[in-house]
Design a protein around this motif. Structure first.
Motif, PDB file in Angstrom:
ATOM      1  N   PRO A  83       0.825  -1.203   0.000  1.00  0.00           N
ATOM      2  CA  PRO A  83       0.000   0.000   0.000  1.00  0.00           C
ATOM      3  C   PRO A  83       0.864   1.260   0.000  1.00  0.00           C
ATOM      4  N   VAL A 102       0.107   5.587   0.616  1.00  0.00           N
ATOM      5  CA  VAL A 102      -0.829   6.675   0.876  1.00  0.00           C
ATOM      6  C   VAL A 102      -0.128   7.980   0.538  1.00  0.00           C
ATOM      7  N   VAL A 129      -4.962   6.615  -2.077  1.00  0.00           N
ATOM      8  CA  VAL A 129      -4.411   5.353  -1.585  1.00  0.00           C
ATOM      9  C   VAL A 129      -4.202   4.447  -2.793  1.00  0.00           C
ATOM     10  N   VAL A 141      -6.992   9.544   6.255  1.00  0.00           N
ATOM     11  CA  VAL A 141      -6.492   8.187   6.043  1.00  0.00           C
ATOM     12  C   VAL A 141      -5.013   8.160   6.424  1.00  0.00           C
ATOM     13  N   LEU A 190      -1.507   5.313   6.974  1.00  0.00           N
ATOM     14  CA  LEU A 190      -0.894   3.986   6.871  1.00  0.00           C
ATOM     15  C   LEU A 190      -0.021   3.791   8.098  1.00  0.00           C
ATOM     16  N   GLN A 216      -1.390  -1.756   8.368  1.00  0.00           N
ATOM     17  CA  GLN A 216      -2.819  -1.461   8.468  1.00  0.00           C
ATOM     18  C   GLN A 216      -3.086  -0.041   7.987  1.00  0.00           C
ATOM     19  N   ILE A 217      -4.267   0.145   7.443  1.00  0.00           N
ATOM     20  CA  ILE A 217      -4.714   1.468   7.015  1.00  0.00           C
ATOM     21  C   ILE A 217      -5.881   1.851   7.916  1.00  0.00           C
ATOM     22  N   THR A 218      -5.775   3.015   8.548  1.00  0.00           N
ATOM     23  CA  THR A 218      -6.853   3.493   9.414  1.00  0.00           C
ATOM     24  C   THR A 218      -7.550   4.665   8.754  1.00  0.00           C
ATOM     25  N   ARG A 225     -13.729   3.140   4.316  1.00  0.00           N
ATOM     26  CA  ARG A 225     -13.066   1.963   4.857  1.00  0.00           C
ATOM     27  C   ARG A 225     -13.454   0.717   4.064  1.00  0.00           C
ATOM     28  N   LEU A 239     -11.618   0.727   0.716  1.00  0.00           N
ATOM     29  CA  LEU A 239     -10.212   0.352   0.873  1.00  0.00           C
ATOM     30  C   LEU A 239     -10.058  -1.147   1.130  1.00  0.00           C
TER      31      LEU A 239
END
Length: 160
Positions: A17, A19, A24, A43, A45, A49-51, A69, A72
């Protein structure tokens, strides 16, 4: 609070991933996809994990929080595993055949119904009465399956 939005998106193994601001990008074994997160949503990284979190407490920000979310998560799943929809044709003499970038449907008429498959999607016919639509973009796979159903329903109501 969004039940979906508060969960972080776990990035599967083999997916990288990236960002960049609100964009993203994810690249995996099946392909590469990107998503622009709405400005009302932040967003980040963090490790693998992506929050996603709302920037404000407005109704629109909360609505876009869970949606972003979910998008993604679909991108992460798509580039790692891909998506698939199966369609089945019911009827005597009805059949489908994939030929290159087109799908030929024989639905009992004097002519064949031809559907041109868009880029990024592949269509296979393991059996003459079964159509399998695959691709990395969940929305596009569902859209193509719906268009094939609609195209065949113009001629008959036997495709499920």
């Amino acid at each position: 609070m969004s039940k979906v939005g508060k969960k972080p998106v776990d990035v599967p193994a083999g997916v990288t991933p990236r960002v960049e601001g609100q964009n993203v990008f994810m690249k995996g074994p099946k392909g590469e996809l990107s998503f622009r997160v709405p400005d009302d949503v932040a967003v980040a990284l963090e490790g693998n994990q992506i929050t996603v979190n709302p920037r404000t407490e407005t109704r629109q920000a909360r609505a876009l929080w869970g949606t972003s979310r979910a998008q993604l998560n679909n991108i992460a799943t798509g580039v790692s595993k891909g998506f698939e929809k199966k369609l089945e044709i019911n009827g005597v003499g009805y059949k489908a055949a994939a030929q290159g970038k087109s799908l030929n449907l024989s639905l009992g008429y004097s002519h064949e119904v031809i559907y041109t498959v868009p880029a990024g999607i592949s269509v296979a016919t393991p059996k003459p009465t079964e159509i399998v639509v695959t691709g990395v973009d969940r929305q596009q796979v569902g859209q193509v399956a719906a268009e094939i159903r609609a195209r065949s329903e113009e001629h008959t109501s036997e495709l499920q």
